[in-house]
Design an enzyme around this catalytic site. Structure first.
Site, short mmCIF file in Angstrom:
data_model
loop_
_atom_site.label_atom_id
_atom_site.label_comp_id
_atom_site.label_asym_id
_atom_site.label_seq_id
_atom_site.Cartn_x
_atom_site.Cartn_y
_atom_site.Cartn_z
N GLU A 147 0.85 -1.20 0.00
CA GLU A 147 0.00 0.00 0.00
C GLU A 147 0.88 1.24 0.00
O GLU A 147 2.10 1.14 0.11
CB GLU A 147 -0.92 0.02 1.23
CG GLU A 147 -2.01 -1.04 1.17
CD GLU A 147 -3.01 -0.92 2.32
OE1 GLU A 147 -4.19 -1.13 2.07
OE2 GLU A 147 -2.61 -0.62 3.45
N HIS A 271 -8.44 10.41 3.85
CA HIS A 271 -8.14 9.36 2.87
C HIS A 271 -8.39 9.91 1.48
O HIS A 271 -9.45 10.49 1.23
CB HIS A 271 -8.99 8.11 3.13
CG HIS A 271 -8.45 6.91 2.44
ND1 HIS A 271 -8.48 6.76 1.08
CD2 HIS A 271 -7.84 5.80 2.92
CE1 HIS A 271 -7.92 5.61 0.75
NE2 HIS A 271 -7.52 5.01 1.85
N ARG A 320 -0.42 9.00 1.97
CA ARG A 320 -1.79 9.52 1.81
C ARG A 320 -1.88 11.03 1.78
O ARG A 320 -2.67 11.59 1.03
CB ARG A 320 -2.65 9.01 2.97
CG ARG A 320 -3.02 7.60 2.73
CD ARG A 320 -3.90 7.06 3.79
NE ARG A 320 -4.05 5.65 3.48
CZ ARG A 320 -4.53 4.76 4.30
NH1 ARG A 320 -4.91 5.11 5.51
NH2 ARG A 320 -4.63 3.51 3.94
N HIS A 381 -10.47 10.30 7.71
CA HIS A 381 -10.27 8.85 7.79
C HIS A 381 -9.66 8.40 9.12
O HIS A 381 -10.05 7.38 9.66
CB HIS A 381 -9.36 8.43 6.64
CG HIS A 381 -9.16 6.95 6.52
ND1 HIS A 381 -10.22 6.07 6.44
CD2 HIS A 381 -8.03 6.20 6.48
CE1 HIS A 381 -9.75 4.83 6.33
NE2 HIS A 381 -8.44 4.88 6.37
N ARG A 416 -0.18 8.74 9.50
CA ARG A 416 -0.09 7.28 9.69
C ARG A 416 0.24 6.58 8.37
O ARG A 416 -0.37 6.84 7.35
CB ARG A 416 -1.43 6.78 10.20
CG ARG A 416 -1.57 5.30 10.20
CD ARG A 416 -2.99 4.91 10.52
NE ARG A 416 -3.88 5.22 9.42
CZ ARG A 416 -4.69 4.33 8.82
NH1 ARG A 416 -4.71 3.08 9.23
NH2 ARG A 416 -5.48 4.68 7.84
C1 LIG Z 1 -13.27 2.35 6.34
C2 LIG Z 1 -11.99 2.16 7.11
C3 LIG Z 1 -10.98 1.40 6.58
C4 LIG Z 1 -9.79 1.20 7.30
N1 LIG Z 1 -8.83 0.38 6.79
C5 LIG Z 1 -7.74 0.10 7.54
C6 LIG Z 1 -6.77 -0.86 7.11
O1 LIG Z 1 -6.92 -1.47 6.06
N2 LIG Z 1 -5.71 -1.10 7.93
C7 LIG Z 1 -5.52 -0.45 9.12
O2 LIG Z 1 -4.53 -0.71 9.79
N3 LIG Z 1 -6.43 0.45 9.53
C8 LIG Z 1 -7.53 0.73 8.79
N4 LIG Z 1 -8.44 1.62 9.24
C9 LIG Z 1 -8.24 2.23 10.56
C10 LIG Z 1 -8.51 1.20 11.63
O3 LIG Z 1 -9.63 0.43 11.23
C11 LIG Z 1 -8.81 1.85 12.96
O4 LIG Z 1 -7.85 2.82 13.26
C12 LIG Z 1 -8.78 0.80 14.06
O5 LIG Z 1 -9.66 -0.25 13.73
C13 LIG Z 1 -9.15 1.42 15.37
O6 LIG Z 1 -9.32 0.40 16.30
P1 LIG Z 1 -9.75 0.77 17.77
O7 LIG Z 1 -9.92 -0.51 18.48
O8 LIG Z 1 -8.85 1.79 18.31
O9 LIG Z 1 -11.16 1.51 17.58
P2 LIG Z 1 -12.57 1.01 16.94
O10 LIG Z 1 -12.43 -0.23 16.17
O11 LIG Z 1 -13.15 2.19 16.28
O12 LIG Z 1 -13.38 0.68 18.25
C14 LIG Z 1 -13.79 1.70 19.14
C15 LIG Z 1 -14.77 1.10 20.11
O13 LIG Z 1 -15.07 2.02 21.14
C16 LIG Z 1 -16.48 2.07 21.34
N5 LIG Z 1 -16.81 3.36 21.93
C17 LIG Z 1 -16.66 4.58 21.39
N6 LIG Z 1 -17.08 5.52 22.26
C18 LIG Z 1 -17.51 4.87 23.37
C19 LIG Z 1 -18.09 5.28 24.60
N7 LIG Z 1 -18.33 6.56 24.88
N8 LIG Z 1 -18.41 4.34 25.50
C20 LIG Z 1 -18.21 3.02 25.24
N9 LIG Z 1 -17.67 2.58 24.09
C21 LIG Z 1 -17.33 3.49 23.17
C22 LIG Z 1 -17.03 1.84 19.95
O14 LIG Z 1 -18.38 1.48 19.99
C23 LIG Z 1 -16.11 0.73 19.48
O15 LIG Z 1 -16.50 -0.51 20.00
C24 LIG Z 1 -9.63 1.82 8.56
C25 LIG Z 1 -10.65 2.59 9.09
C26 LIG Z 1 -11.84 2.76 8.38
C27 LIG Z 1 -12.93 3.57 9.00
#
Ligand SMILES: Cc1cc2nc3c(=O)[nH]c(=O)nc-3n(C[C@H](O)[C@H](O)[C@H](O)COP(=O)(O)OP(=O)(O)OC[C@H]3O[C@@H](n4cnc5c(N)ncnc54)[C@H](O)[C@@H]3O)c2cc1C
Length: 575
Positions: A147, A271, A320, A381, A416
């Site tokens: 990528e 993005h 990006r 993004h 990132r």
């Molecule tokens: C469309 C898209 C494509 C992507 N593609 C890639 C990729 O190919 N590779 C890569 O490395 N990254 C990618 N990313 C980025 C990556 O997906 C995210 O940065 C990563 O998944 C974040 O993980 P996380 O566990 O920190 O948060 P999340 O997976 O966003 O989880 C956050 C959690 O916190 C909970 N939450 C939020 N607020 C509260 C609250 N007040 N109280 C209780 N719970 C709460 C939510 O409900 C959720 O369960 C992509 C992101 C998107 C949107």
């Protein structure tokens, strides 16, 4: 008026930084009607929260995982491209480190990136062992792709373009397999509002609102010896984002209100290739993964000109920020609201097999990537900054950890590198779980009582959400300037002054969180008078000013005012 040289600590009332910023300590939430307790409360169920909770469960007596809606909701399940790690024998952590530092534009923290790239391959193999089914090659080895910004094939993927969905499925299955274990409890539909602290400001739990049944319903308190924020991103602060609706920056805002240091929040990644669905489209927009360009698709303008060629040595696979900026420039030049992605030459069969979800989504929306040019434009993004943490995921507040997108470990710097965020969540979740369990075993973090919480400040009504988003998009979006940021700051101050809702509830809590996140993001973007990575200032178009090679920090003081400071980063060899 221009800001002073970086380095000086300044309150937000400094005339160069716009109107004074006063952030309240608490949101109105009502008296907790119930209390529960655990050793550790993990907030969020993306890759960061689930991994932390699963690993903690093997090491501490009682873990409570709370999540805003259902377990699978969050950015993790939307991740398409994959997860980066030096898994190919021809690759090395050192090369992954170098690509990460280059994408981060000189302000990544080298020790954090070193941990990421060296521990990453083992963590990905553990994910496979846990049951995540990645795409394999003919020899049964992980199939790796490339990528933007990567000089090697090092992106492992699943289901073609459904990596996040598969990782989320595997982690939730692992959680379900232990759900009868008394050592772990999961509460869904539990929105964390604020962080509880003892008299010495140690974080010792959360206030939360649960839509449940029986005893645990309505507003309550979950007390713990440590709290791990894994609440993901802040995409909903903008009108158009790839992030799902839960990404309202709640964890970041709660940490800010409690007095945790936030770092580099101005670095928001837009993005480059988000499907353009027409003027005024808002909320979560469909992403066309970078991996599509990794497989050979390229960008063209309305005249068919491949404008990335000659713009950067990696052309369409440049980092990006470079691609996003090139698209914004070309949109200005042509007066169009989008450019096009051309994937037609990849062929129907290949596209359907390699990118089944993207092709299906495009077709639902009336575009066939095998036949049509796809209209694309940048959209919010990823938040590269967040709650400042050290190498063990500890924030500046004792007892508070942050993991995943809500955190700023220093891994991403100004931008990132693609597919490093899932990896960051995975690697630092392990580090956090190990640190907390070691500290608990050593008798550190004894249970403490939360100090009484005074009544919270009035909330912004949910109907003001679109105004916050419009102000952020207009003035603090992909391209900013002192003038546009001042306008945004003024609008947000006006909105804050109109915060009169006494009706606590998910809509008003989220909207008030978006306001607080928007305000500090605008402040940090005003402070940094240069263009670097995801932070593009049209009034400072020259790239990376050496005086600004470092981190911006923000912290709310006891009187509510936010103070900024700057921490230089040693020069890095990015050749
Ligand atoms: C469309 C898209 C494509 C992507 N593609 C890639 C990729 O190919 N590779 C890569 O490395 N990254 C990618 N990313 C980025 C990556 O997906 C995210 O940065 C990563 O998944 C974040 O993980 P996380 O566990 O920190 O948060 P999340 O997976 O966003 O989880 C956050 C959690 O916190 C909970 N939450 C939020 N607020 C509260 C609250 N007040 N109280 C209780 N719970 C709460 C939510 O409900 C959720 O369960 C992509 C992101 C998107 C949107």
């Amino acid at each position: 008026m221009s800001a002073d040289r970086p380095g000086a600590d300044r309150p937000s009332g400094d005339p160069a930084l716009g109107p004074p910023l006063a952030v309240p300590r608490w949101l109105v939430s009502g008296e907790p009607g119930w209390t529960t307790s655990a050793d550790v409360v993990v907030v969020g169920s993306g890759i960061a929260g689930l991994t932390t909770a699963l690993r903690l469960r093997q090491r501490v007596d009682r873990v409570l995982l709370v999540t805003k809606t259902v377990l699978s909701e969050g950015s993790t399940q939307w991740a398409q491209g994959g997860i980066a790690a030096a898994l190919d024998p021809a690759d090395s952590p050192q090369e992954h480190l170098h690509d990460t530092l280059v994408a981060g534009c000189g302000i990544c923290d080298v020790p954090a990136v070193t941990a990421l790239v060296h521990e990453g391959p083992e963590r990905v193999r553990e994910l496979v062992a846990l049951g995540a089914e990645f795409d394999l090659d003919e020899e049964g080895e992980l199939r790796l792709t490339r990528e933007g910004g990567h000089h090697r094939d090092r992106i492992a993927h699943a289901g073609g373009d459904a990596t996040g969905k598969e990782i989320s499925r595997a982690l939730i299955a692992a959680l379900h397999a232990v759900q009868d274990d008394p050592g772990i409890e999961v509460i869904e539909h539990a929105l964390v509002v604020d962080l509880l602290q003892d008299v010495d400001e140690r974080v010792c739990g959360v206030t939360l609102h649960v839509i449940g049944e029986g005893q645990i319903d309505g507003v309550g308190a979950a007390l713990a010896r440590a709290v791990v924020l894994a609440t993901g991103g802040l995409g909903q602060v903008y009108s158009a984002t790839t992030n799902p609706s839960v990404a309202t920056g709640d964890g970041l805002a709660a940490a800010l209100r409690a007095g945790a240091v936030l770092t580099d929040v101005e670095f928001v990644q837009f993005h480059p290739t988000v499907l353009w669905l027409g003027e005024g489209s808002s909320g979560q927009q469909p992403l066309i993964s970078e991996a599509v360009r990794g497989e050979g698709a390229f960008l063209v303008d309305r005249d068919g000109v491949r404008f990335m060629q000659g713009r950067h040595p990696l052309a369409d696979l440049a980092p990006r920020d470079v691609v996003s900026r090139a698209i914004v420039d070309r949109m200005h030049e042509t007066g169009e609201q989008h450019v096009f992605l051309d994937a037609r030459h990849l062929g129907r069969e290949f596209l359907e097999q390699r990118f089944p979800s993207i092709v299906a989504r495009c077709r639902e929306l009336g575009f066939d990537p095998a036949v049509d040019l796809l209209p694309v434009a940048p959209a919010q993004h990823y938040a590269s900054g967040g709650v400042r943490t050290d190498l063990e995921g500890r924030s500046s507040l004792d007892g508070l950890y942050a993991c995943g997108e809500v955190s700023c470990t220093g891994v991403h710097g100004a931008n990132r590198l693609a597919s490093n965020s899932l990896l960051e969540g995975l690697v630092f979740a392990h580090r956090i779980a190990d640190d907390i369990s070691a500290r608990l075993a050593a008798g550190e973090l004894p249970p403490v009582e939360p100090a009484p919480a005074p009544a919270g400040t009035a909330l912004l009504d949910g109907s003001a959400r679109v105004q916050v988003q419009a102000a952020m998009t207009a003035g603090a979006g992909a391209v900013r300037s002192a003038g546009s940021l001042a306008q945004t700051a003024a609008t947000l101050v006006e909105l804050a002054a109109a915060a009169t809702s006494e009706e606590p509830g998910p809509e008003s809590w989220e909207t008030t969180n978006l306001l607080h996140v928007g305000q500090v993001l605008t402040l940090a973007a005003t402070l940094r008078e240069e263009t670097r990575g995801g932070h593009v200032r049209s009034d400072h178009p020259e790239l990376v000013d050496p005086d600004w090679r470092g981190h911006t920090h923000l912290v709310r003081g006891a009187d509510g005012t936010v103070t900024t400071s700057f921490e230089p980063v040693p020069e890095q060899d990015l050749a």
